[in-house]
Design a protein around this motif. Structure first.
Motif, mmCIF file in Angstrom:
data_model
loop_
_atom_site.group_PDB
_atom_site.id
_atom_site.type_symbol
_atom_site.label_atom_id
_atom_site.label_comp_id
_atom_site.label_asym_id
_atom_site.label_seq_id
_atom_site.Cartn_x
_atom_site.Cartn_y
_atom_site.Cartn_z
ATOM 1 N N GLY A 1 0.869 -1.179 -0.178
ATOM 2 C CA GLY A 1 -0.422 0.186 -0.167
ATOM 3 C C GLY A 1 0.463 1.665 -0.075
ATOM 4 O O GLY A 1 1.907 1.549 -0.018
ATOM 5 N N GLY A 2 -0.028 2.439 -0.054
ATOM 6 C CA GLY A 2 0.935 3.597 -0.735
ATOM 7 C C GLY A 2 0.996 4.580 1.154
ATOM 8 O O GLY A 2 2.298 5.117 0.779
ATOM 9 N N VAL B 1 -0.173 -10.577 -9.044
ATOM 10 C CA VAL B 1 0.983 -10.447 -8.498
ATOM 11 C C VAL B 1 1.116 -9.161 -7.590
ATOM 12 O O VAL B 1 0.540 -7.858 -7.849
ATOM 13 N N GLU B 2 1.821 -9.007 -6.586
ATOM 14 C CA GLU B 2 2.605 -7.868 -5.792
ATOM 15 C C GLU B 2 4.381 -8.332 -6.118
ATOM 16 O O GLU B 2 4.390 -9.024 -5.409
ATOM 17 N N ASP B 3 4.770 -6.621 -7.688
ATOM 18 C CA ASP B 3 5.658 -7.226 -7.726
ATOM 19 C C ASP B 3 5.874 -5.601 -8.079
ATOM 20 O O ASP B 3 5.773 -5.493 -9.042
ATOM 21 N N TYR C 1 5.149 0.757 -15.439
ATOM 22 C CA TYR C 1 4.718 2.126 -15.247
ATOM 23 C C TYR C 1 5.595 3.258 -17.187
ATOM 24 O O TYR C 1 5.240 3.560 -17.884
ATOM 25 N N LYS D 1 -11.038 0.720 -5.404
ATOM 26 C CA LYS D 1 -10.597 1.471 -6.807
ATOM 27 C C LYS D 1 -10.673 1.276 -8.352
ATOM 28 O O LYS D 1 -10.752 1.454 -8.915
ATOM 29 N N LEU E 1 -1.025 7.262 -4.792
ATOM 30 C CA LEU E 1 0.457 7.335 -5.555
ATOM 31 C C LEU E 1 0.526 6.900 -6.767
ATOM 32 O O LEU E 1 1.776 7.069 -7.384
ATOM 33 N N VAL E 2 -0.302 5.437 -6.738
ATOM 34 C CA VAL E 2 0.088 4.824 -8.334
ATOM 35 C C VAL E 2 0.692 6.405 -9.767
ATOM 36 O O VAL E 2 1.184 6.002 -10.546
ATOM 37 N N GLU F 1 4.172 7.905 -9.318
ATOM 38 C CA GLU F 1 5.228 7.251 -9.869
ATOM 39 C C GLU F 1 4.629 6.553 -11.417
ATOM 40 O O GLU F 1 6.089 7.125 -12.018
ATOM 41 N N THR G 1 5.133 2.488 0.762
ATOM 42 C CA THR G 1 5.316 3.661 -0.451
ATOM 43 C C THR G 1 5.949 5.063 0.172
ATOM 44 O O THR G 1 6.837 4.969 0.056
ATOM 45 N N LEU H 1 -1.481 -5.347 -12.816
ATOM 46 C CA LEU H 1 -1.376 -5.836 -12.435
ATOM 47 C C LEU H 1 -1.545 -5.607 -10.668
ATOM 48 O O LEU H 1 -1.220 -4.179 -10.593
ATOM 49 N N GLN I 1 -2.059 -6.790 -7.125
ATOM 50 C CA GLN I 1 -2.406 -7.410 -5.295
ATOM 51 C C GLN I 1 -3.996 -7.756 -4.321
ATOM 52 O O GLN I 1 -3.937 -7.095 -4.413
ATOM 53 N N ASP J 1 -2.957 -1.763 -9.025
ATOM 54 C CA ASP J 1 -3.510 -1.937 -7.415
ATOM 55 C C ASP J 1 -3.772 -2.214 -6.840
ATOM 56 O O ASP J 1 -3.229 -4.252 -7.162
ATOM 57 N N ARG J 2 -4.188 -2.319 -5.668
ATOM 58 C CA ARG J 2 -4.745 -3.502 -4.902
ATOM 59 C C ARG J 2 -5.970 -3.866 -5.321
ATOM 60 O O ARG J 2 -6.829 -3.073 -5.658
#
Ligand code: ADP
Ligand code: F6P
Length: 526
Positions: free
Chosen positions: A48-49, A405-407, A415, A335, A432-433, A436, A52, A363, A365, A329-330
Motif C-alpha cells: 500500500g501507499g 501479483v505483488e511485484d 509504468y 479502486k 500514489l500509482v 509513480e 511506499t 497488475l 495485488q 492496484d490492490r
C-alpha cells in the motif's frame, strides 16, 4: 541527509529549541517476515501507499522507531526473540533484518528501528476485518448504498469493544512506552484510520509529547458519520482531538473534519484558521498532499531488474502499432477495477479497429482477502476479465492480461512502457500509482485519472479525467488518451512529472514539521 526533529521556541508546549525523537505508528509495517521452502527467514515489503510514502523518510530520522502490527507468525517470532522490543531493519534496497547475524553486508541502507506489536488473533480479526475494513473504509470512501448495509449487530458491537477499542489501547500502550523510553518527549506521528483512538491516551500519559495524526484516506462530511452509533463516532472524534494537528491529503477533507466536529460534537470551529477549540486547546486541521521519493523511483526504474521486466513487456506489447493500457492496484473495491474493465470492453465494442492492437495489463495485488467484501470483489474481477476476454479474444491474444501479483519491479517496468495508465478509483485519499508512473514513463503515456482522487487536484490539468461511475465516459476518455498526439502527450507528462518533482515526499514531511513548530536540522549526535 541527516534529518532530525528540532522543536523551536515557537512551540508553546515545548519551550526552547530541543531535538525530538520520532515515534511513528501505522498498522501495516514497512516489512514483514516469513520462511521460504528451505526454512530460511524471508523479508518482504509491506503493501500500500502508506508504506511506499514513509519507507524512504523514516531512515532519515535519527532515534526514530516505527511501531506497527506483527502481521505474520514470523513477525511475531522476530518480536518474541527480542522480548517485544524493537528490531533493527534495513528497508532499502531490499528489506532485511540487521541485528540477526551481526553487522549488515555493506549493501544495506540506513537502519530503522521497528517495534512489531503482536495482537491476539480474535481481537485483530474484529479490529481489522469487521471495523477498520470494511466499516470505516467503506464509510469513508462512500461505498455503502445504505439500503442494506452496513448492519450493526451484536457482532459489530463486540468487534468495536473487543477489537477496535482494545487494539487501539494496545498500540497506545506501545507508543507510550516508546515515548517514555525517550524521556517522555517525542514527536508522535500517528497514521491512518486504524488508530483514531490512540492520541487521546498518549496525551494523557505523555503530556510532553507533540502529537500529529495523518489520514491516508478520505474524510467525508458529517452526515456520513451518522452511520456509526453516537458513542463510536464521538470516540473517533475525541480520540483524534487528542492530537495537536490532524492532517489530511486535501483541504476539502480537512474542512469536512472540522464540520464533523462542529456538527457531531458541537465544538466551535474556525474555518479561516482551520482550527477547532477543545477546552483550552486548539487543534489544527491541515492538509499535506502526500507524495513519492522521485529519486528513489527513478533509481529503481534504472535498475537491471526493472530493465529485464521492461524488455519482456516490450516483446509482448511493443511495436508501433500496439498500445498498452495499464493499471497497478490492490484489489480494493474503492479502486473501481470492475467498472474499469467494463469501460475497456465498451471501448473495444465502440472501436473494433482496436481489437488486437490495444491490450490492458492489470497488475493487481490481492488485498485483505480475510475480509469477505474483498474476497467477493476479487471473484468479480476474475469473472469480468473472463467475460471480456471471451468476447474479444483474437488469434493468439487476449485483450486483458490479468496478473495477480505483488511485484514492485514489474510494476515500475510496466509504468515505463505503458501508453495509458488508468486510475479510476471511486474515491482515493491520494493515489500514489499516478505519481509513480508519470515520473518514470518513457513512452509519453497519458494519465487517465479519476476526478475523485486526491492526486487529481495536482495532476488533473495534465490528465484525461475519468468519471468513476460513468463507464461510457471512461471508454470515451480511454479512446481520447489512445489517440492523443505525441506533442500534447509529451507536454502533459512532463508537466505532471514536474509537479511531482516539486512536491515530493520530503516536502510533505518538511511542511508538517514546520507547522508543528518542528524544523528539520542536522543531527547533532551524528
Ligand atoms: P493504496 O494506498 O490505497 O494502496 P496508492 O496508489 O496510494 O494506493 O499506493 C499503492 C502502492 O502500492 C504504490 O506504491 C504501488 O506501486 C504499490 N502497488 C500497488 N499494486 C501493486 C502491485 N500489484 N505490485 C506491486 N506494487 C503495487
Ligand atoms: O494507504 C491506505 C492503506 O489503507 C494503508 O493504511 C494500508 O497500509 C494500505 O492501504 C494497504 O492496506 P492493508 O494494510 O490493509 O493491506
Amino acid at each position: 541527509m541527516g534529518r532530525s526533529a528540532i522543536v523551536t521556541g515557537s512551540d508553546p508546549g515545548i519551550g526552547q529549541a530541543t531535538q525530538l525523537p520520532v515515534v511513528l505508528l501505522s498498522h501495516r509495517g514497512p516489512v514483514s517476515f516469513g520462511r521460504d521452502e528451505q526454512g530460511r527467514r524471508t523479508a518482504s515489503r509491506g503493501a500500500g501507499g502508506l508504506v511506499t510514502a514513509l519507507t524512504g523518510l523514516i531512515s532519515d530520522l535519527p532515534d526514530a522507531v516505527w511501531v506497527c502490527a506483527a502481521s505474520s507468525e514470523e513477525d511475531a517470532a522476530v518480536a518474541a526473540d527480542r522480548d517485544g522490543g524493537a528490531v533493527e531493519v534495513a528497508l532499502e534496497p531490499e528489506p532485511r533484518l540487521l541485528d540477526e547475524d551481526g553487522a549488515g553486508d555493506g549493501q544495506d541502507g540506513p537502519g530503522v528501528r521497528l517495534r512489531l506489536v503482536e495482537v491476539d488473533q480474535q481481537a485483530h480479526d474484529d479490529f481489522y476485518t469487521v471495523i477498520a475494513n470494511p466499516l470505516l473504509w467503506f464509510l469513508q470512501h462512500g461505498m455503502y448504498g445504505l439500503a442494506l448495509a452496513p448492519v450493526l449487530t451484536k457482532r459489530e458491537h463486540a468487534a468495536w469493544n473487543d477489537g477496535y477499542v482494545a487494539v487501539n489501547r494496545l498500540f497506545a500502550d506501545a507508543v507510550v512506552s516508546e515515548v517514555q523510553a525517550r524521556g517522555g518527549r517525542a514527536l508522535v506521528m500517528l497514521h491512518d484510520y486504524h488508530f483514531y483512538l490512540v492520541a487521546r491516551q498518549v496525551r494523557e500519559q505523555c503530556p510532553g509529547a507533540v502529537l500529529s495524526f495523518f489520514l491516508h484516506i478520505p474524510w467525508p462530511g458529517p452526515d456520513a458519520w451518522r452511520v456509526l452509533p453516537p458513542a463510536w463516532r464521538e470516540a473517533v472524534l475525541n480520540g483524534l482531538l487528542g492530537n495537536d494537528v490532524v492532517a489530511f491529503h486535501t483541504e476539502g477533507f480537512a474542512r469536512n473534519f472540522l464540520l464533523t466536529c462542529q456538527e457531531l460534537l458541537g465544538l466551535p470551529v474556525d474555518l479561516e484558521a482551520m482550527t477547532v477549540r477543545v477546552g483550552d486547546r486548539e487543534v489544527a486541521a491541515r492538509h499535506y498532499p502526500i507524495s513519492i521519493d522521485v529519486e528513489a523511483m527513478r533509481a529503481l526504474a534504472a535498475s537491471p531488474e526493472v530493465a529485464e521486466h521492461a524488455g519482456q513487456l516490450r516483446e509482448v506489447y511493443g511495436g508501433e502499432e500496439r498500445q498498452l493500457i495499464l493499471r497497478v492496484d490492490r484489489t480494493d473495491p474503492s479502486k473501481n477495477i470492475v467498472r474499469g474493465f467494463e469501460a475497456f470492453a465498451t471501448l473495444l465494442e465502440d472501436h473494433p479497429e482496436l481489437v488486437g492492437r490495444v491490450s490492458f495489463l492489470a497488475l493487481l495485488q490481492p488485498s485483505r482477502q480475510d475480509v469477505p467484501e474483498y474476497a467477493d470483489y476479487l471473484a468479480e474481477i476474475g469473472a469480468i476479465v473472463a467475460r471480456v476476454n471471451a468476447a474479444h479474444a483474437g488469434e493468439g491474444h487476449e485483450p486483458i492480461d490479468l496478473r495477480l501479483v505483488e511485484d514492485q519491479a514489474l510494476a515500475v517496468a510496466a509504468y515505463t512502457v505503458c501508453d495509458v495508465l488508468m486510475v479510476n478509483a471511486l474515491a482515493d485519499g491520494m493515489n500514489l500509482v499516478a505519481k509513480e508512473a508519470v515520473v518514470v514513463n518513457t513512452r509519453e503515456s497519458v494519465l487517465a485519472l479519476s476526478e475523485n482522487t486526491g492526486a487529481h487536484q495536482e495532476l488533473g490539468p495534465f490528465a484525461v479525467t475519468l468519471h468513476p461511475f460513468d463507464v461510457q465516459q471512461q471508454a470515451d476518455a480511454l479512446h481520447e488518451a489512445l489517440t492523443m498526439g505525441r506533442d500534447l502527450r509529451r507536454a502533459r507528462r512532463e508537466a505532471a512529472a514536474r509537479v511531482v518533482e516539486e512536491n515530493d515526499i520530503a516536502k510533505w514531511l518538511t511542511a508538517q514539521l514546520t507547522d508543528l513548530g518542528v524544523t528539520p536540522g542536522d543531527d547533532q549526535r551524528s
